[in-house]
Design an enzyme around this catalytic site. Sequence first.
Site, PDB file in Angstrom:
ATOM      1  N   LYS A 103       0.840  -1.194   0.000  1.00 55.72           N
ATOM      2  CA  LYS A 103       0.000   0.000   0.000  1.00 55.72           C
ATOM      3  C   LYS A 103       0.878   1.247   0.000  1.00 55.72           C
ATOM      4  CE  LYS A 103      -0.304   0.092   5.061  1.00 55.72           C
ATOM      5  NZ  LYS A 103      -1.190   0.130   6.240  1.00 55.72           N
ATOM      6  N   ARG A 123     -10.642   0.793  15.240  1.00 56.69           N
ATOM      7  CA  ARG A 123     -10.568   1.571  14.002  1.00 56.69           C
ATOM      8  C   ARG A 123     -11.614   1.047  13.019  1.00 56.69           C
ATOM      9  NH1 ARG A 123      -4.724   2.003  11.244  1.00 56.69           N
ATOM     10  NH2 ARG A 123      -5.262  -0.132  10.626  1.00 56.69           N
ATOM     11  N   TYR A 127      18.427  29.197   9.508  1.00 54.96           N
ATOM     12  CA  TYR A 127      17.356  30.026  10.037  1.00 54.96           C
ATOM     13  C   TYR A 127      17.350  30.018  11.560  1.00 54.96           C
ATOM     14  CZ  TYR A 127      15.257  30.408   5.381  1.00 54.96           C
ATOM     15  OH  TYR A 127      15.021  30.686   4.059  1.00 54.96           O
ATOM     16  N   MET A 160      13.972  24.439   3.247  1.00 61.10           N
ATOM     17  CA  MET A 160      13.119  23.808   2.240  1.00 61.10           C
ATOM     18  C   MET A 160      13.930  23.006   1.227  1.00 61.10           C
ATOM     19  SD  MET A 160      10.408  25.504  -0.449  1.00 61.10           S
ATOM     20  CE  MET A 160       9.273  26.052   0.820  1.00 61.10           C
TER      21      MET A 160
END
Length: 350
Positions: A34, A131, A253, A301
Amino acid sequence: MRSVTITVDRSALRHNLAQVRAMAPDCQIFAIIKADAYGHGAVACAKALSTSDGLGVVVPGEAIALRTAGIQMPILVIQGPRTATDITICAQYDCQVGIHAWHQLDLLEQHATTLTRDLSVWIKLDTGMGRLGFFPEDLPRVQQRLNALTTVNVIGCMTHFSCADEPDNTHTSQQIARFNQTVPTPAKTRSLANSAAVIGWPEARVGWVRPGIMLYGSNPLASSHPLALKPVMHVTAPLIAVRDLKAGDTVGYGNTWRCTQAQRIGVVAIGYGDGYPRHIAAETPVMVGDQRCRILGRVSMDSLVIDVSQLAVEPRIGDAVTLWGPGLSVDEVASCAGTISYELLCQIRF
């Protein structure tokens, strides 16, 4: 195109499958692929796992992609149908489906007569996961309704464990007992064990086992049940700068890293835009060649900074930096990020 390279070692995948087979020799195996095989590529992994007895996915679309690619093995759609179209598609593509809720039963009753081929079904029981699944006491009524459908073939019953990765937690034993009390042997085919249960709960190794994360080289019980699993994914990114900083200089940063002495740093072309976790702890290890280095400051990033001061060999622009893979397990990196290997494997991209 981004700079991250993800290499998938199919021989390691086959090795890990062999470990499952050795631990559960009397069981059949649904290899769980999956979420694009936990980020490893579902079609390629399905082909590498061809010696398993079947494949497990979550939604019909994943199964269709496999069938379209020529995969003919049994495929279990674990969450089963959500719509009438899903029922038709799963039957058309010869997929087994999990049934876990009354609304799915209603759909089957409404549309079973329209099927041109039989649909194979697993009944999912909630033995303590809280669940998906029918409560054990509902099984007789569920079976009665399914048995009334001439185009539906009930294969057996399955459940899922909530705490199998905690070897001292008695909840798993309680779930196994609840399942055994509900599903008589050998009246129905059974499926209980996920990776953690395959590794740590021998009594759950019955019928069909459903290993997932262990196939990709991650052991959810590594501290108590070490195994000879091999890492399947190797993530690298290039070194794009090498700089010399002096004492008092800061990195990244927020100036969260300050050099206490002269320090050589390297900038690596990977960041949270590529799926590497921004919140990972400073000093998390990476590897340059066969040597470990540490991350300095915050992940950006598109880049992160590492300490290359202690490297035995002069670092060069373009050197491949390993984020995880051989020599640096994804489990160790995940621990530094306060998460689990599943998340890192699924979110990394190139």
